[in-house]
Design a protein around this motif. Structure first.
Motif, PDB file in Angstrom:
ATOM      1  N   ASN A 132       0.835  -1.185   0.000  1.00 44.41           N
ATOM      2  CA  ASN A 132       0.000   0.000   0.000  1.00 44.41           C
ATOM      3  C   ASN A 132       0.877   1.244   0.000  1.00 44.41           C
ATOM      4  N   LYS A 133       0.540   2.213  -0.829  1.00 42.20           N
ATOM      5  CA  LYS A 133       1.353   3.421  -0.961  1.00 42.20           C
ATOM      6  C   LYS A 133       1.514   4.170   0.363  1.00 42.20           C
ATOM      7  N   ARG A 135       2.095   2.839   3.263  1.00 41.03           N
ATOM      8  CA  ARG A 135       2.986   2.113   4.181  1.00 41.03           C
ATOM      9  C   ARG A 135       4.455   2.406   3.856  1.00 41.03           C
ATOM     10  N   THR A 136       4.858   3.641   4.050  1.00 40.19           N
ATOM     11  CA  THR A 136       6.207   4.077   3.669  1.00 40.19           C
ATOM     12  C   THR A 136       7.297   3.346   4.449  1.00 40.19           C
ATOM     13  N   ALA A 137       7.051   3.025   5.713  1.00 40.65           N
ATOM     14  CA  ALA A 137       8.050   2.270   6.488  1.00 40.65           C
ATOM     15  C   ALA A 137       8.236   0.881   5.882  1.00 40.65           C
ATOM     16  N   ALA A 138       7.155   0.274   5.420  1.00 36.12           N
ATOM     17  CA  ALA A 138       7.251  -1.042   4.774  1.00 36.12           C
ATOM     18  C   ALA A 138       8.052  -0.934   3.481  1.00 36.12           C
ATOM     19  N   HIS A 139       7.880   0.153   2.755  1.00 33.87           N
ATOM     20  CA  HIS A 139       8.629   0.339   1.501  1.00 33.87           C
ATOM     21  C   HIS A 139      10.124   0.411   1.790  1.00 33.87           C
ATOM     22  N   GLY A 153       1.806  -0.506  -9.692  1.00 32.56           N
ATOM     23  CA  GLY A 153       0.699  -1.440  -9.576  1.00 32.56           C
ATOM     24  C   GLY A 153      -0.657  -0.764  -9.723  1.00 32.56           C
ATOM     25  N   PHE A 154      -1.625  -1.522 -10.162  1.00 35.12           N
ATOM     26  CA  PHE A 154      -2.993  -1.051 -10.311  1.00 35.12           C
ATOM     27  C   PHE A 154      -3.939  -2.104  -9.752  1.00 35.12           C
TER      28      PHE A 154
END
Length: 160
Positions: A132-133, A135-139, A153-154
């Protein structure tokens, strides 16, 4: 740590992890609905899908979902056949979660390492995931593990 396929007994703990963003959700308070039961049964029956857990066993604990074992993380692996990548399967990682009170200790990295090993052993040429966009910490976490932002992604939500 124990890395294994989830059992039906793990379902409340997995659902608690999926609901767990900041406070730790208590699996005892999770309502497992018929739709969850159906989805878990479908994953369990499909040789191209695995729900995996990382658990911590109490002294003397010997089996999957045994009393005293605590599920600390989970993810779902789906193996996708394809003609690209010289016909190699790819592994799609979904529903990655680590208990909020255990984050930052390397459990997520270990969970992802073990999942990649499992995919490699199966012959996959690629591990992919979406996040999910928001969730920056996850990125940042996935990038530290070597994942590259190679695609956009779409999603299309379908009405019943």
């Amino acid at each position: 740590m124990i890395f294994r396929e989830a059992t039906r007994q793990d379902l409340p703990a997995v659902l608690a992890l999926l609901a767990d963003e900041d406070p730790v959700a208590d699996p005892a308070g999770v309502v497992v609905g018929a739709e969850h039961e159906r989805a878990f049964a479908a994953i369990e029956a499909d040789p191209r899908n695995e729900m995996l857990v990382l658990a911590e066993g109490a002294a003397g604990a010997g089996g999957a979902g045994e009393v005293g074992e605590v599920v600390l993380g989970c993810l779902q692996l789906t193996y996708i056949p394809g003609l690209g990548q010289n016909g190699q399967e790819r592994a799609l990682v979904e529903a990655v979660r680590v208990r909020a009170d255990r984050r930052g200790a390397g459990l997520g990295a270990e969970l992802m390492r073990l999942a990649a090993e499992r995919a490699r052993a199966r012959g996959c040429g690629l591990v992919q995931l979406t996040s999910n966009k928001r969730r920056t910490a996850a990125h940042r976490f996935y990038e530290r593990l070597g994942f590259a932002r190679s695609h956009e992604g779409f999603k299309l939500h379908l009405e019943p």
